[in-house]
Design a protein around this motif. Structure first.
Motif, mmCIF file in Angstrom:
data_model
loop_
_atom_site.group_PDB
_atom_site.id
_atom_site.type_symbol
_atom_site.label_atom_id
_atom_site.label_comp_id
_atom_site.label_asym_id
_atom_site.label_seq_id
_atom_site.Cartn_x
_atom_site.Cartn_y
_atom_site.Cartn_z
ATOM 1 N N GLU A 161 54.204 75.516 18.341
ATOM 2 C CA GLU A 161 54.796 76.860 18.301
ATOM 3 C C GLU A 161 56.128 76.852 17.550
ATOM 4 O O GLU A 161 56.409 77.743 16.760
ATOM 5 C CB GLU A 161 55.001 77.402 19.730
ATOM 6 N N THR A 162 56.946 75.820 17.807
ATOM 7 C CA THR A 162 58.214 75.686 17.087
ATOM 8 C C THR A 162 57.945 75.575 15.591
ATOM 9 O O THR A 162 58.639 76.180 14.779
ATOM 10 C CB THR A 162 58.978 74.430 17.564
ATOM 11 N N GLY A 163 56.915 74.801 15.239
ATOM 12 C CA GLY A 163 56.549 74.625 13.837
ATOM 13 C C GLY A 163 56.172 75.948 13.191
ATOM 14 O O GLY A 163 56.622 76.262 12.080
ATOM 15 N N LYS A 164 55.367 76.731 13.909
ATOM 16 C CA LYS A 164 54.933 78.032 13.366
ATOM 17 C C LYS A 164 56.129 78.958 13.158
ATOM 18 O O LYS A 164 56.232 79.636 12.142
ATOM 19 C CB LYS A 164 53.940 78.691 14.325
ATOM 20 N N ARG A 165 57.031 78.977 14.163
ATOM 21 C CA ARG A 165 58.222 79.836 14.039
ATOM 22 C C ARG A 165 59.101 79.376 12.872
ATOM 23 O O ARG A 165 59.673 80.179 12.154
ATOM 24 C CB ARG A 165 59.037 79.808 15.342
ATOM 25 N N PHE A 166 59.188 78.066 12.720
ATOM 26 C CA PHE A 166 60.010 77.501 11.643
ATOM 27 C C PHE A 166 59.487 77.971 10.285
ATOM 28 O O PHE A 166 60.247 78.380 9.415
ATOM 29 C CB PHE A 166 59.983 75.966 11.725
ATOM 30 N N ILE A 167 58.155 77.923 10.139
ATOM 31 C CA ILE A 167 57.540 78.349 8.867
ATOM 32 C C ILE A 167 57.853 79.811 8.598
ATOM 33 O O ILE A 167 58.244 80.196 7.503
ATOM 34 C CB ILE A 167 56.017 78.109 8.914
ATOM 35 N N LYS A 168 57.708 80.622 9.652
ATOM 36 C CA LYS A 168 57.942 82.056 9.509
ATOM 37 C C LYS A 168 59.385 82.333 9.061
ATOM 38 O O LYS A 168 59.636 83.174 8.213
ATOM 39 C CB LYS A 168 57.702 82.721 10.879
ATOM 40 N N GLU A 169 60.311 81.577 9.634
ATOM 41 C CA GLU A 169 61.712 81.860 9.378
ATOM 42 C C GLU A 169 62.251 81.229 8.094
ATOM 43 O O GLU A 169 63.089 81.810 7.425
ATOM 44 C CB GLU A 169 62.544 81.381 10.578
ATOM 45 N N PHE A 170 61.773 80.048 7.767
ATOM 46 C CA PHE A 170 62.457 79.289 6.712
ATOM 47 C C PHE A 170 61.627 78.956 5.472
ATOM 48 O O PHE A 170 62.156 78.342 4.552
ATOM 49 C CB PHE A 170 63.024 77.988 7.292
ATOM 50 N N SER A 171 60.336 79.336 5.430
ATOM 51 C CA SER A 171 59.552 79.000 4.235
ATOM 52 C C SER A 171 60.118 79.706 3.016
ATOM 53 O O SER A 171 60.378 80.900 3.065
ATOM 54 C CB SER A 171 58.097 79.426 4.423
ATOM 55 N N PRO A 172 60.281 78.977 1.916
ATOM 56 C CA PRO A 172 60.790 79.630 0.703
ATOM 57 C C PRO A 172 59.680 80.477 0.060
ATOM 58 O O PRO A 172 58.503 80.219 0.308
ATOM 59 C CB PRO A 172 61.166 78.442 -0.180
ATOM 60 N N GLU A 184 58.413 80.480 -2.812
ATOM 61 C CA GLU A 184 57.441 79.770 -3.664
ATOM 62 C C GLU A 184 56.383 79.017 -2.858
ATOM 63 O O GLU A 184 55.325 78.690 -3.364
ATOM 64 C CB GLU A 184 58.157 78.843 -4.656
ATOM 65 N N ILE A 185 56.682 78.727 -1.580
ATOM 66 C CA ILE A 185 55.677 78.074 -0.724
ATOM 67 C C ILE A 185 55.598 78.830 0.608
ATOM 68 O O ILE A 185 56.145 78.390 1.617
ATOM 69 C CB ILE A 185 56.012 76.577 -0.480
ATOM 70 N N PRO A 186 54.929 79.990 0.622
ATOM 71 C CA PRO A 186 54.892 80.786 1.853
ATOM 72 C C PRO A 186 54.096 80.121 2.980
ATOM 73 O O PRO A 186 54.337 80.401 4.151
ATOM 74 C CB PRO A 186 54.265 82.107 1.413
ATOM 75 N N GLU A 187 53.123 79.285 2.610
ATOM 76 C CA GLU A 187 52.325 78.627 3.646
ATOM 77 C C GLU A 187 52.350 77.114 3.498
ATOM 78 O O GLU A 187 51.412 76.495 3.012
ATOM 79 C CB GLU A 187 50.882 79.137 3.592
ATOM 80 N N PRO A 188 53.428 76.488 3.948
ATOM 81 C CA PRO A 188 53.493 75.026 3.835
ATOM 82 C C PRO A 188 52.495 74.360 4.783
ATOM 83 O O PRO A 188 51.994 74.995 5.699
ATOM 84 C CB PRO A 188 54.929 74.695 4.239
ATOM 85 N N LEU A 189 52.233 73.085 4.547
ATOM 86 C CA LEU A 189 51.412 72.322 5.480
ATOM 87 C C LEU A 189 52.136 72.272 6.822
ATOM 88 O O LEU A 189 53.360 72.182 6.862
ATOM 89 C CB LEU A 189 51.240 70.885 4.980
ATOM 90 N N LEU A 190 51.381 72.351 7.905
ATOM 91 C CA LEU A 190 51.973 72.225 9.235
ATOM 92 C C LEU A 190 51.292 71.042 9.910
ATOM 93 O O LEU A 190 50.079 71.067 10.117
ATOM 94 C CB LEU A 190 51.753 73.516 10.033
ATOM 95 N N VAL A 191 52.056 70.000 10.201
ATOM 96 C CA VAL A 191 51.448 68.732 10.604
ATOM 97 C C VAL A 191 51.995 68.208 11.933
ATOM 98 O O VAL A 191 53.205 68.117 12.117
ATOM 99 C CB VAL A 191 51.693 67.669 9.500
ATOM 100 N N ASN A 192 51.088 67.894 12.848
ATOM 101 C CA ASN A 192 51.455 67.188 14.073
ATOM 102 C C ASN A 192 51.538 65.710 13.702
ATOM 103 O O ASN A 192 50.519 65.076 13.410
ATOM 104 C CB ASN A 192 50.389 67.436 15.144
ATOM 105 N N VAL A 193 52.713 65.184 13.677
ATOM 106 C CA VAL A 193 52.987 63.875 13.074
ATOM 107 C C VAL A 193 52.228 62.735 13.772
ATOM 108 O O VAL A 193 52.023 62.753 14.978
ATOM 109 C CB VAL A 193 54.516 63.604 13.099
#
Lengths: 276, 298
Positions: free
Chosen positions: A234-245, A247-256
């Motif tokens: 969930e933190t990852g999803k929120r991070f993408i929503k808030e901070f994706s530039p 040029e890359i609106p949908e970055p990879l989201l990876v559970n390390v």
């Protein structure tokens, strides 16, 4: 003449993308309460991260043997490839690179073993970029130059939820020395040229996440971006929503990978970015 | 006479202090158990003893509660290229926290015990580096810190932290290997990232900023400004938290002072947690005098 790209499971390249790009991957071993698992097989990441805080003994990780690398390289040549570029986790943090190099010496065909000086998608983007160039039929020397160029432009930052795991892992000297921290603090780390560097401490999680977001903005225009988390979807999803530039609106989201997770603990958040 | 008294005492024990009064002396010494009466016997050869107090320090060290706080501080060791952080601490709990975050020198001092320029200078002049950062953590100490920076031949940056929470927020930006100017810039920007609260008992009747305070009431300060005066501690804490809009923030850290017991501090932390269920509440021993609580919220 065709080039095969090999990496290891610490690269965190999602399986679908790996198949699409034809990247070969060797799994790393994880030993958990006396049972050994192959990273990515027979132990889900969710299961691993849920169990991690309850374990009395930290899990241990082990590089694949050079014998296993030899078998994989052999199979690759048997299937018709003429040369291999094998890109691996930072040699300063893992023995994978050395095992691969040992194995490569057993073949007369050309195997270039590359020390990515990175982990997770910091390594993954090097392999992804290389595989894309293979698809474009680029020659190996050009691919190797491009890997070096990615290496020079990659930034990996993370906010760990606690000092505990990186301290216990004992691989990072400044974290090892930090036993005495009395306040609850969350370290911000950067992985650069194979070194885990301390970039500050956060007390409130939101402040640490803001720091990561600001760091992305300061990097400028990006070519690749992945948001990394250790079971904090969930933190990852929120991070993408808030901070994706843009040029890359949908970055990879990876559970390390569990291999890294063992050393940083659950609930961490971070990114790997390659600057254009 | 005093000199030879010192010399003779040094043969018996350590940590010797002699206070001079009007024809009366007060002497303090640490000795091994088997020599516990020697200082008394010896002093009696010089004059009359009016009062003796003996304390067993070994018990103090062994007891888990008291002993933990008696441990010597482990200060950061700095090399010639390192930035050394010098911080003013108002209590033993804060000193331990500052040390754990990498302070190279700690000067005791706070609201009613401002250290002098000399004391601040002395804390960092002997450090083996020329790159110094001072966190005064109190507006009354800022000037002494700035004077120390001017007088010293070293490169000294004073970060204008006016409260201890501001000083702690700045300390978190101490990154080993960074240049002095960069660290100072980061630390300056960190100051505004926390809200500071101080809760204390009023020592006199006063009216400030339209708030009338009666002696003995609990007053609340938000970032150094008086925001309320209440009949009890609970209300004092809540007044601060409300003014600082704690409900919009994430982490409430409470540092309890020397004038409140750990048990009472824990009860107050539980009460605050009940009132602010969405926030994380952390209780730490600050050990500061006068203030029952110093709050840091972010």
């Amino acid at each position: 003449m065709s080039t095969a790209i090999v990496t290891d499971s610490t690269s965190d390249i999602p399986a679908s993308l790996r198949e699409e790009l034809g990247i070969f991957q060797i799994p790393v071993d994880l030993t958990l309460e006396d049972k050994t698992y192959l990273d990515g097989f027979d132990l889900s990441r969710n299961d691993f991260y849920t169990r991690l805080p309850t374990l009395k003994k930290l899990p241990t990780t082990a590089a694949p043997s050079s014998g296993r690398f030899q078998r994989l390289y052999g199979e690759i040549f048997d299937s018709g490839y003429t040369n291999i570029i094998s890109i691996h986790a930072a040699s300063t943090l893992s023995g994978i690179y050395n095992a691969a190099r040992l194995a490569s010496q057993e073949f007369k065909q050309v195997i270039k073993v590359v020390d990515s000086e990175q982990l997770s998608l910091g390594l993954g983007f090097q392999a992804i970029h290389a595989a894309k160039m293979v698809q474009q039929k680029k020659p190996p020397n050009e691919i190797l130059d491009a890997i070096q160029s990615i290496k020079d432009r990659v930034y990996v930052f993370a906010l760990l939820d606690t000092f505990e795991y990186i301290h216990r892992s004992g691989r990072v000297s400044w974290a090892k020395a930090r036993l005495g921290s009395i306040l609850n603090v969350k370290p911000i780390v950067e992985l650069k040229t194979g070194l885990v560097l301390n970039r500050g401490l956060a007390r409130a999680r939101s402040k640490g996440i803001q720091f990561l977001g600001d760091s992305i903005r300061e990097l400028g225009t990006l070519e690749y971006l992945a948001v990394l988390h250790t079971n904090a979807l969930e933190t990852g999803k929120r991070f993408i929503k808030e901070f994706s530039p843009p040029e890359i609106p949908e970055p990879l989201l990876v559970n390390v990978t569990t291999i890294i997770g063992t050393h940083v603990g659950p609930n961490g958040i971070g990114f790997a970015a390659v600057v254009k | 006479m005093l000199e030879s008294y010192y010399e003779d005492l040094e043969k018996i024990g350590t940590s010797i202090q002699v206070g001079e009064g009007d024809g009366i002396y007060r002497m303090h010494i640490h000795v091994p158990t088997d020599k516990r009466y020697e200082p008394i016997d010896y002093t009696m050869t010089l004059g009359t003893i009016s009062k003796v107090h003996i304390e067993n320090l070994m018990i103090q060290v062994d007891s888990p509660a008291g002993g933990r706080r008696e441990e010597p501080l482990k200060l950061a060791k700095v090399g010639p290229d390192d930035v050394a952080l010098v911080t003013i601490s108002p209590g033993p709990g804060f000193s331990r926290i500052f040390a754990s975050l990498g302070a190279a020198a700690i000067v005791e001092g706070g609201q009613t015990m401002n250290p002098s320029t000399q004391e601040i200078l002395a804390a960092f002049e002997d450090l083996p580096t020329d790159k110094i950062i001072i966190l005064p953590n109190n507006k009354n100490i800022l000037l002494a810190a700035k004077t120390a920076a001017e007088v010293s031949v070293k490169h000294v940056e004073v970060i204008p932290s006016l409260t201890v929470p501001q000083g702690l927020a700045a300390m978190l930006r101490l990154i080993p290997g960074q240049e002095l100017a960069d660290v100072a810039k980061d630390m300056n920007s960190a100051l505004k990232e926390v809200e500071s609260g101080e809760i204390t008992t009023a020592v006199r009747d006063v009216e400030i900023d339209g708030i009338s305070v009666k002696e003995g009431e609990i007053i609340s300060l938000h970032n150094g400004k008086l925001v309320g005066s209440n009949k009890n501690l609970k209300k004092g804490c809540l007044t601060f938290l409300k003014t600082a809009k704690a409900e919009d923030l994430e982490l409430i850290t409470m540092f309890y002072g020397e004038n409140i017991s750990q048990e009472d501090a824990e009860k107050m932390a539980e009460f605050i947690q009940e009132k602010y269920p969405d926030q994380e509440v952390e209780l730490q021993f600050g050990g500061q005098p006068h203030y029952q609580f110093i709050f840091s919220i972010e």
